[in-house]
Design an enzyme around this catalytic site. Structure first.
Site, PDB file in Angstrom:
ATOM      1  N   LEU B  17      14.732 -12.013 -22.251  1.00 52.19           N
ATOM      2  CA  LEU B  17      13.449 -12.372 -22.789  1.00 52.19           C
ATOM      3  C   LEU B  17      13.795 -12.983 -24.248  1.00 52.19           C
ATOM      4  O   LEU B  17      13.676 -12.330 -25.262  1.00 52.19           O
ATOM      5  CB  LEU B  17      12.658 -11.271 -22.803  1.00 52.19           C
ATOM      6  CG  LEU B  17      11.064 -11.450 -22.804  1.00 52.19           C
ATOM      7  CD1 LEU B  17      10.659 -12.192 -22.013  1.00 52.19           C
ATOM      8  CD2 LEU B  17      10.221 -10.200 -22.547  1.00 52.19           C
ATOM      9  N   HIS B  18      14.578 -14.279 -24.350  1.00 53.59           N
ATOM     10  CA  HIS B  18      14.968 -14.770 -25.655  1.00 53.59           C
ATOM     11  C   HIS B  18      14.256 -16.277 -25.819  1.00 53.59           C
ATOM     12  O   HIS B  18      14.186 -16.815 -24.514  1.00 53.59           O
ATOM     13  CB  HIS B  18      16.408 -14.520 -25.830  1.00 53.59           C
ATOM     14  CG  HIS B  18      16.939 -13.443 -26.286  1.00 53.59           C
ATOM     15  ND1 HIS B  18      16.790 -13.079 -27.660  1.00 53.59           N
ATOM     16  CD2 HIS B  18      17.347 -12.220 -25.566  1.00 53.59           C
ATOM     17  CE1 HIS B  18      17.350 -11.772 -27.629  1.00 53.59           C
ATOM     18  NE2 HIS B  18      17.815 -11.426 -26.394  1.00 53.59           N
ATOM     19  N   ALA B  19      13.969 -16.658 -26.796  1.00 49.48           N
ATOM     20  CA  ALA B  19      13.791 -18.000 -27.009  1.00 49.48           C
ATOM     21  C   ALA B  19      12.619 -18.502 -26.023  1.00 49.48           C
ATOM     22  O   ALA B  19      11.583 -18.330 -25.856  1.00 49.48           O
ATOM     23  CB  ALA B  19      14.969 -18.820 -27.310  1.00 49.48           C
TER      24      ALA B  19
END
Lengths: 131, 91
Positions: B17-19
């Site tokens: 759950l990044h960028a």
């Protein structure tokens, strides 16, 4: 949708941040670079900044992110070139330029107000990378 | 019976759950009126705040709970579940 302007001493940095931030934004989100001098050298150009602000403009306003030192001075000068009605709806974020830009475009893309977009960009100051 | 207001999910996309996935999550959550929270272990984040979500640092393989509270909570959770289970459109 609040427009975003990226002011950096390097045209490549400004364009690169815009490219990256566009990956996180809605397709119609305005994110404009204002990097380097007119001749391509390193520096900041108030005229370029004011043009980018006008290109990013909508009634929702514009948030400007700056890198270092004179980027802020050039942005302040660029404000002088703008109509008062526009100037009143432009904010400069006290935020790390890349992390702030990512936060700002996502916040702007969901239709948040100028003050909310500013607050999210500035919130990036507190963002930890290693947790 | 309690109404279904939270779901358990596992991140299977490569970047977690990044960028970009985080921004898709936040933008999807923002379409709904419900309050959205992400809970992982002792950490809790506002699912509509990009910085909050990225600060969670959820990686591939992480399991987490998404809760929604509001008039459109069921639709909201269904949309977020579809996004996560569809690996955010990643390959």
């Amino acid at each position: 949708m609040v427009g975003i302007v990226i002011v950096s001493h390097s045209a490549k940095v400004a364009e690169g941040i815009c490219d990256l931030a566009r990956q996180m934004a809605k397709a119609d989100q305005k994110i404009l670079p204002a990097g380097g001098m007119a001749d391509g050298s390193i520096g900041t150009d108030a005229f370029k900044v004011s043009e980018a602000i006008q290109a990013a403009w909508s009634d929702d306003g514009v948030l400007v992110l700056v890198d270092l030192g004179s980027a802020l001075l050039s942005t302040d000068m660029a404000m002088e070139f703008l109509d008062e009605a526009i100037r009143e709806r432009v904010r400069v974020a006290d935020a790390p330029i890349l992390e702030g830009a990512i936060g700002a475009v996502v916040e702007a893309s969901v239709g948040s107000s100028l003050e909310q977009v500013l607050s999210t960009a500035e919130g990036a100051r507190e963002m930890r990378k290693i947790i | 019976m309690y109404p279904l207001t939270e779901i358990q999910l596992v991140l299977m996309n490569p970047t977690g759950l990044h960028a970009r996935p985080a921004s898709q999550f936040v933008q999807t959550a923002a379409r709904f009126k419900s309050k959205v929270q992400i809970i992982a272990g002792s950490k809790r984040a506002d699912g509509k705040s990009i910085l909050n979500v990225m600060t969670m640092g959820l990686k591939k393989g992480a399991d987490f709970t998404v809760s929604a509270d509001g008039e459109d909570e069921a639709e909201c959770l269904a949309a977020l579940q579809a996004l996560v289970e569809g690996n955010f459109g990643e390959g």
